[in-house]
Design a protein around this motif. Structure first.
Motif, PDB file in Angstrom:
ATOM      1  N   SER A  38       0.860  -1.136  -0.033  1.00 39.89           N
ATOM      2  CA  SER A  38      -0.041  -0.541   0.298  1.00 39.89           C
ATOM      3  C   SER A  38       1.126   1.470   0.361  1.00 39.89           C
ATOM      4  O   SER A  38       1.950   1.427   0.285  1.00 39.89           O
ATOM      5  CB  SER A  38      -0.852   0.046   1.492  1.00 39.89           C
ATOM      6  N   ILE A 155      -8.812  -1.449  -2.574  1.00 42.19           N
ATOM      7  CA  ILE A 155      -9.736  -1.364  -2.036  1.00 42.19           C
ATOM      8  C   ILE A 155     -10.752   0.060  -2.855  1.00 42.19           C
ATOM      9  O   ILE A 155     -10.427   0.669  -3.643  1.00 42.19           O
ATOM     10  CB  ILE A 155      -8.578   0.097  -1.393  1.00 42.19           C
ATOM     11  N   PRO A 158     -12.377   3.511   0.279  1.00 40.45           N
ATOM     12  CA  PRO A 158     -11.495   3.970   0.453  1.00 40.45           C
ATOM     13  C   PRO A 158     -12.261   4.769   2.341  1.00 40.45           C
ATOM     14  O   PRO A 158     -11.339   5.212   3.360  1.00 40.45           O
ATOM     15  CB  PRO A 158     -10.858   5.012   0.147  1.00 40.45           C
TER      16      PRO A 158
END
Length: 183
Positions: A38, A155, A158
């Motif tokens: 990430s 994702i 978010p």
């Protein structure tokens, strides 16, 4: 999505039985380690999971070039978030020797289950680049090592979690048996 996986599986069976010599149909199972990378948070710990599936290795010339469509189930994820995927990889490979091959390709995955609250913020589909090394100790068995790296942010929401963007990666080891090898 289940219809897509079924169509690919039927296509593998039909193509493998109809094309040239040396084609293989393999069932395999194994273990994988996966996690996410990430951009805006500390990368979480990975998890171990299972993988299983069927693959065809369809040769298109006598030099060892092949195309390999597959349908696999894979338990992936990170920390305490298990993500269950149906993966549909398609690779192009080359047999360097009768016992060793290398392939690279792309993989489409769709989420079919997950632990905890993962399904509330994880996208239902994913794309990955993959590289696979296979070793054939005998005509009947195969062992493989595969690395896949996600190309898409998984994702989907978010606003629900701290991580804004994450990509998957996994290392898979598998052992398989050739269901048939056309000579």
């Amino acid at each position: 999505m289940k219809k897509i996986a079924l169509c690919v599986l039927v296509g593998i069976v039909i193509a493998s039985s109809q094309l040239r010599a040396q084609n293989r149909m393999t069932a395999h199972a194994g273990l994988n380690y996966s996690s996410v990378t990430s951009k805006n948070s500390i990368n979480p710990d990975g998890i171990f999971g299972l993988n299983a599936g069927v693959a065809a290795k369809i040769y298109w010339d006598e030099l060892g070039w092949s195309v390999m469509p597959e349908v696999n189930f894979s338990q992936e994820g990170y920390k305490n978030q298990r993500l269950d995927y149906i993966n549909i990889p398609v690779s192009v490979g080359f047999d360097f020797t009768p016992t060793f091959s290398l392939s690279a390709g792309i993989q489409y995955s769709f989420l079919v289950g997950g632990a905890n609250d993962a399904r509330t913020f994880i996208s239902n589909d994913n794309y990955a680049f993959l590289v696979t090394f296979e070793f054939f100790p005998t005509d009947r068995f195969v062992t493989g090592l595969r690395f896949s790296n996600g190309l898409k942010n998984i994702i989907d929401r978010p606003d629900l979690i701290i991580v804004q963007a994450a990509n998957t990666y996994s290392v898979q080891f598998y052992v398989g048996i050739n269901l048939f090898k056309k000579h």
